[in-house]
Scaffold this active site. Sequence first.
Site, PDB file in Angstrom:
ATOM      1  N   ASN A  10       0.859  -1.179   0.000  1.00 24.75           N
ATOM      2  CA  ASN A  10       0.000   0.000   0.000  1.00 24.75           C
ATOM      3  C   ASN A  10       0.896   1.230   0.000  1.00 24.75           C
ATOM      4  OD1 ASN A  10      -1.780   2.053   0.525  1.00 24.75           O
ATOM      5  ND2 ASN A  10      -2.363   1.343   2.575  1.00 24.75           N
ATOM      6  N   LYS A  12       0.093   4.221  -0.362  1.00 31.63           N
ATOM      7  CA  LYS A  12      -0.584   5.400   0.214  1.00 31.63           C
ATOM      8  C   LYS A  12      -0.391   6.621  -0.696  1.00 31.63           C
ATOM      9  CE  LYS A  12      -0.215   3.279   4.694  1.00 31.63           C
ATOM     10  NZ  LYS A  12      -0.174   3.403   6.133  1.00 31.63           N
ATOM     11  N   HIS A  96      -9.594   1.227   4.632  1.00 34.63           N
ATOM     12  CA  HIS A  96      -8.322   1.446   5.338  1.00 34.63           C
ATOM     13  C   HIS A  96      -8.558   2.366   6.539  1.00 34.63           C
ATOM     14  CE1 HIS A  96      -4.287   2.686   6.320  1.00 34.63           C
ATOM     15  NE2 HIS A  96      -3.899   1.570   5.735  1.00 34.63           N
ATOM     16  N   GLU A  98      -6.961   4.732   7.742  1.00 30.76           N
ATOM     17  CA  GLU A  98      -6.757   6.170   7.519  1.00 30.76           C
ATOM     18  C   GLU A  98      -8.019   6.809   6.947  1.00 30.76           C
ATOM     19  OE1 GLU A  98      -3.114   5.644   5.343  1.00 30.76           O
ATOM     20  OE2 GLU A  98      -2.152   5.055   7.221  1.00 30.76           O
ATOM     21  N   GLU A 166      -5.526  -4.872  10.481  1.00 33.15           N
ATOM     22  CA  GLU A 166      -4.497  -3.854  10.676  1.00 33.15           C
ATOM     23  C   GLU A 166      -4.789  -3.070  11.944  1.00 33.15           C
ATOM     24  OE1 GLU A 166      -2.504  -2.671   6.761  1.00 33.15           O
ATOM     25  OE2 GLU A 166      -4.382  -1.572   6.800  1.00 33.15           O
ATOM     26  N   GLY A 172       2.225   2.404  10.651  1.00 37.04           N
ATOM     27  CA  GLY A 172       3.153   3.524  10.484  1.00 37.04           C
ATOM     28  C   GLY A 172       3.857   3.934  11.760  1.00 37.04           C
ATOM     29  N   SER A 212       3.285  -1.952  10.328  1.00 39.84           N
ATOM     30  CA  SER A 212       4.726  -2.000  10.596  1.00 39.84           C
ATOM     31  C   SER A 212       5.384  -3.338  10.252  1.00 39.84           C
ATOM     32  CB  SER A 212       5.021  -1.610  12.052  1.00 39.84           C
ATOM     33  OG  SER A 212       4.626  -0.260  12.277  1.00 39.84           O
TER      34      SER A 212
HETATM   35  P1  PGA Z   1       2.674   0.407   7.594  1.00 35.45           P
HETATM   36  O1  PGA Z   1       1.205   0.581   6.956  1.00 35.45           O
HETATM   37  O2  PGA Z   1       3.250  -0.872   7.032  1.00 35.45           O
HETATM   38  O3  PGA Z   1       3.443   1.627   7.140  1.00 35.45           O
HETATM   39  O4  PGA Z   1       2.518   0.337   9.065  1.00 35.45           O
HETATM   40  C1  PGA Z   1       0.372  -0.508   6.741  1.00 35.45           C
HETATM   41  C2  PGA Z   1      -0.931  -0.063   6.125  1.00 35.45           C
HETATM   42  O5  PGA Z   1      -1.428   1.008   6.476  1.00 35.45           O
HETATM   43  O6  PGA Z   1      -1.490  -0.762   5.251  1.00 35.45           O
END
Ligand code: PGA
Length: 254
Positions: A10, A12, A96, A98, A166, A172, A212
Amino acid sequence: MARKFFVGGNWKCNGTAEEVKKIVNTLNEAQVPSQDVVEVVVSPPYVFLPLVKSTLRSDFFVAAQNCWVKKGGAYTGEVSAEMLVNLDIPWVILGHSERRAILNESNEFVGDKVAYALAQGLKVIACVGETLEEREAGSTMDVVAAQTKAIAERVSNWSNVVIAYEPVWAIGTGKVASPAQAQEVHDELRKWLAKNVSADVAATTRIIYGGSVNGGNCKELGGQADVDGFLVGGASLKPEFIDIIKAAEVKKSA
Ligand code: PGA
């Protein structure tokens, strides 16, 4: 039926055309396990989808990071599922955290999007996960079950769905869930599917972990019985994404 390991990247809201070309080159040159062992899907921002699709190796696939909840029309700024289908984009990430948190997408709205995208023929990576506050309050499974329920109420065919667990606190942050924490939720989620959808859907639906994931922690996480792969954010922009794809090998020897 065995669940094929799935690794999603992803990207983003990151990258320039130059950077995207560089990532694609790295992916194209990589030696990775064959398609029978791992399914690889990368998700660039919308504007780079055609570029990535036309230059990426044919054994890797692309996903959009979102799409509109119904047929296109007067929805300024949105991209419809039909448009993705029209461009032969096979996958879409929906729900997601976010988008749930920053853009206020509710469980119901995400459920509607998943159902609409599937009905148009897209395959969906549907994201669920609890916040730190919810975990500390002991409500992880209630939250994840409610998010999954809103999808289950609207979807009857699960063959094109991958669930991404997640935990929001792990996204992140560099604070990855422990393999035991991930396995616990994946196992409970599978049991939830068995009880509320069907034994077959529970057995065949891939539940991938995100938050992460990196080259160092992917093998141990991927070795957990109910972890069927990953959704990778930050590390999917780096060459270590190749190591994460290779973690699929842990299932072969399991
Ligand atoms: P990350 O994000 O690996 O940077 O923690 C994962 C995601 O949001 O899909």
